[in-house]
Scaffold this active site. Structure first.
Site, PDB file in Angstrom:
ATOM      1  N   GLU A   1      46.671  38.053  22.161  1.00 29.16           N
ATOM      2  CA  GLU A   1      46.413  38.365  23.457  1.00 29.16           C
ATOM      3  C   GLU A   1      47.162  39.471  23.861  1.00 29.16           C
ATOM      4  O   GLU A   1      48.221  39.693  23.462  1.00 29.16           O
ATOM      5  CB  GLU A   1      46.760  37.152  24.478  1.00 29.16           C
ATOM      6  CG  GLU A   1      46.456  37.526  25.959  1.00 29.16           C
ATOM      7  CD  GLU A   1      46.461  36.382  26.826  1.00 29.16           C
ATOM      8  OE1 GLU A   1      46.088  35.397  26.426  1.00 29.16           O
ATOM      9  OE2 GLU A   1      47.007  36.480  27.627  1.00 29.16           O
TER      10      GLU A   1
ATOM     11  N   HIS B   1      43.269  34.856  33.590  1.00 28.16           N
ATOM     12  CA  HIS B   1      44.120  34.025  34.568  1.00 28.16           C
ATOM     13  C   HIS B   1      43.082  32.915  35.390  1.00 28.16           C
ATOM     14  O   HIS B   1      43.493  31.936  36.143  1.00 28.16           O
ATOM     15  CB  HIS B   1      44.671  34.789  36.004  1.00 28.16           C
ATOM     16  CG  HIS B   1      45.058  36.238  35.299  1.00 28.16           C
ATOM     17  ND1 HIS B   1      46.342  36.279  34.658  1.00 28.16           N
ATOM     18  CD2 HIS B   1      44.680  37.405  35.554  1.00 28.16           C
ATOM     19  CE1 HIS B   1      46.548  37.389  34.440  1.00 28.16           C
ATOM     20  NE2 HIS B   1      45.500  38.392  34.936  1.00 28.16           N
TER      21      HIS B   1
ATOM     22  N   ASP C   1      38.620  27.835  25.820  1.00 26.82           N
ATOM     23  CA  ASP C   1      38.417  26.716  24.858  1.00 26.82           C
ATOM     24  C   ASP C   1      37.654  27.321  23.818  1.00 26.82           C
ATOM     25  O   ASP C   1      37.563  26.782  22.751  1.00 26.82           O
ATOM     26  CB  ASP C   1      37.210  25.856  25.649  1.00 26.82           C
ATOM     27  CG  ASP C   1      37.893  24.701  26.818  1.00 26.82           C
ATOM     28  OD1 ASP C   1      39.116  24.646  26.652  1.00 26.82           O
ATOM     29  OD2 ASP C   1      37.307  24.170  27.519  1.00 26.82           O
TER      30      ASP C   1
ATOM     31  N   TYR D   1      47.351  51.209  34.612  1.00 33.31           N
ATOM     32  CA  TYR D   1      46.957  51.245  33.296  1.00 33.31           C
ATOM     33  C   TYR D   1      47.037  52.483  32.411  1.00 33.31           C
ATOM     34  O   TYR D   1      46.598  52.449  31.128  1.00 33.31           O
ATOM     35  CB  TYR D   1      45.525  50.750  33.268  1.00 33.31           C
ATOM     36  CG  TYR D   1      45.233  49.345  34.123  1.00 33.31           C
ATOM     37  CD1 TYR D   1      45.725  48.128  33.344  1.00 33.31           C
ATOM     38  CD2 TYR D   1      44.638  49.250  35.173  1.00 33.31           C
ATOM     39  CE1 TYR D   1      45.640  47.039  33.935  1.00 33.31           C
ATOM     40  CE2 TYR D   1      44.654  47.960  35.664  1.00 33.31           C
ATOM     41  CZ  TYR D   1      45.198  46.910  35.144  1.00 33.31           C
ATOM     42  OH  TYR D   1      45.120  45.721  35.758  1.00 33.31           O
TER      43      TYR D   1
ATOM     44  N   ARG E   1      40.349  53.792  36.114  1.00 31.39           N
ATOM     45  CA  ARG E   1      40.780  52.863  37.270  1.00 31.39           C
ATOM     46  C   ARG E   1      42.615  52.817  37.032  1.00 31.39           C
ATOM     47  O   ARG E   1      43.266  52.907  36.141  1.00 31.39           O
ATOM     48  CB  ARG E   1      40.188  51.425  36.794  1.00 31.39           C
ATOM     49  CG  ARG E   1      41.118  50.750  35.637  1.00 31.39           C
ATOM     50  CD  ARG E   1      40.517  49.476  35.143  1.00 31.39           C
ATOM     51  NE  ARG E   1      41.165  48.347  36.041  1.00 31.39           N
ATOM     52  CZ  ARG E   1      41.353  47.090  35.583  1.00 31.39           C
ATOM     53  NH1 ARG E   1      41.209  46.922  34.270  1.00 31.39           N
ATOM     54  NH2 ARG E   1      41.707  46.101  36.231  1.00 31.39           N
TER      55      ARG E   1
ATOM     56  N   LEU F   1      47.826  45.357  28.867  1.00 30.89           N
ATOM     57  CA  LEU F   1      48.274  46.874  29.065  1.00 30.89           C
ATOM     58  C   LEU F   1      49.733  46.752  29.890  1.00 30.89           C
ATOM     59  O   LEU F   1      50.532  47.312  29.584  1.00 30.89           O
ATOM     60  CB  LEU F   1      47.297  47.835  29.575  1.00 30.89           C
ATOM     61  CG  LEU F   1      46.278  47.993  28.617  1.00 30.89           C
ATOM     62  CD1 LEU F   1      44.930  48.415  29.652  1.00 30.89           C
ATOM     63  CD2 LEU F   1      46.506  49.291  27.666  1.00 30.89           C
ATOM     64  N   SER F   2      49.382  46.301  31.156  1.00 36.66           N
ATOM     65  CA  SER F   2      50.542  46.057  32.025  1.00 36.66           C
ATOM     66  C   SER F   2      51.368  44.892  31.675  1.00 36.66           C
ATOM     67  O   SER F   2      50.870  43.726  31.080  1.00 36.66           O
ATOM     68  CB  SER F   2      49.818  45.824  33.710  1.00 36.66           C
ATOM     69  OG  SER F   2      49.266  44.784  33.770  1.00 36.66           O
TER      70      SER F   2
ATOM     71  N   ASN G   1      41.999  41.197  24.835  1.00 37.00           N
ATOM     72  CA  ASN G   1      42.587  41.285  26.277  1.00 37.00           C
ATOM     73  C   ASN G   1      41.495  40.749  27.241  1.00 37.00           C
ATOM     74  O   ASN G   1      40.362  41.325  27.354  1.00 37.00           O
ATOM     75  CB  ASN G   1      42.811  42.867  26.486  1.00 37.00           C
ATOM     76  CG  ASN G   1      43.310  42.880  28.106  1.00 37.00           C
ATOM     77  OD1 ASN G   1      43.313  42.012  28.645  1.00 37.00           O
ATOM     78  ND2 ASN G   1      44.046  44.331  28.133  1.00 37.00           N
TER      79      ASN G   1
ATOM     80  N   ARG H   1      48.867  36.723  38.681  1.00 38.11           N
ATOM     81  CA  ARG H   1      48.731  37.241  37.134  1.00 38.11           C
ATOM     82  C   ARG H   1      49.648  36.664  36.102  1.00 38.11           C
ATOM     83  O   ARG H   1      49.709  36.870  35.124  1.00 38.11           O
ATOM     84  CB  ARG H   1      48.898  38.715  37.270  1.00 38.11           C
ATOM     85  CG  ARG H   1      47.587  39.632  38.149  1.00 38.11           C
ATOM     86  CD  ARG H   1      47.844  40.960  37.758  1.00 38.11           C
ATOM     87  NE  ARG H   1      47.153  41.702  38.789  1.00 38.11           N
ATOM     88  CZ  ARG H   1      45.888  41.980  38.796  1.00 38.11           C
ATOM     89  NH1 ARG H   1      45.147  41.511  37.923  1.00 38.11           N
ATOM     90  NH2 ARG H   1      45.565  42.474  39.961  1.00 38.11           N
TER      91      ARG H   1
HETATM   92  C1  DQA Z   1      45.214  43.043  32.157  1.00 32.20           C
HETATM   93  C2  DQA Z   1      45.971  42.494  33.214  1.00 32.20           C
HETATM   94  C3  DQA Z   1      45.107  41.625  34.085  1.00 32.20           C
HETATM   95  O1  DQA Z   1      45.724  40.870  35.268  1.00 32.20           O
HETATM   96  C4  DQA Z   1      43.976  42.612  34.709  1.00 32.20           C
HETATM   97  O2  DQA Z   1      43.156  41.636  35.550  1.00 32.20           O
HETATM   98  C5  DQA Z   1      43.543  43.641  34.004  1.00 32.20           C
HETATM   99  C6  DQA Z   1      43.943  44.017  32.922  1.00 32.20           C
HETATM  100  C7  DQA Z   1      46.141  44.244  31.526  1.00 32.20           C
HETATM  101  O3  DQA Z   1      45.684  44.604  30.578  1.00 32.20           O
HETATM  102  O4  DQA Z   1      47.172  44.613  31.946  1.00 32.20           O
HETATM  103  O5  DQA Z   1      42.099  43.879  34.309  1.00 32.20           O
HETATM  104  O6  DQA Z   1      44.728  42.388  31.359  1.00 32.20           O
END
Ligand code: DQA
Length: 160
Positions: A97, A79, A86, A22, A17, A100-101, A73, A110
């Site tokens: 948490e 979001h 919870d 990513y 993807r 990657l981005s 992750n 986001r």
């Molecule tokens: C993500 C960022 C999220 O906004 C996105 O929906 C993902 C990957 C990341 O690892 O950068 O699926 O969590």
């Protein structure tokens, strides 16, 4: 010490993807590196990926009394998911948490993480290396927790 790594929706498609966002690394390769780190540091590690919110909630709940730390992750659920937030809050296990981005450089939707406020920390924008940073960070957190517990039991013995 045991760490559970929880990966949210579409992370099973890493390497396929949106490589421009990513990267090219597959999830199993990221997990392979985390496993090497945990082996070297004599920690136990388990991996879980799901595209379903309820399954992620279940897996977090299962960590109670079993895991010392969680690396998560939550992907898109970051979001949107009050349920995952919870669950993290309920189990009272140190959680980090990872994204990657850099979610703060991307679309506005986001920029909000519902889960980060109940986590010990957030690593965002470091690509797959972010998971390594989370392992280092979690090792530090767990060592601090261990030292605190040792101190508390010493104090309790001294007072007895
Ligand atoms: C993500 C960022 C999220 O906004 C996105 O929906 C993902 C990957 C990341 O690892 O950068 O699926 O969590």
């Amino acid at each position: 010490m045991k760490i559970v790594v929880i990966q949210g929706p579409n992370l099973n498609m890493l390497g396929i993807r949106e490589q421009n966002v990513y990267g090219q690394m597959k999830l199993e390769d990221i997990h392979g590196q985390m496993k090497s780190f945990s082996d070297q540091n004599k920690m136990e590690i388990e991996f879980f990926q799901s595209n379903l919110e309820g399954e992620i909630v279940d897996r977090i709940q299962e960590c109670m009394g079993d895991a010392d730390g969680i690396i998560i992750n939550p992907a898109a659920y970051t979001h949107t998911s009050i349920a995952i937030r919870d669950a993290i809050s309920a189990v009272q296990i140190p959680t980090l948490e990872v994204h990657l981005s850099n979610i703060y450089q991307r679309e506005e939707f986001r920029h909000t993480s519902l889960t980060a406020p109940v986590c010990a920390g957030q690593i965002t924008g470091m690509g797959p290396f972010g998971y390594h940073l989370a392992m280092v960070g979690m090792t530090q957190i767990l060592n601090e927790v261990k030292m605190m517990k040792e101190q508390q039991s010493k104090q309790a013995k001294a007072q007895a």
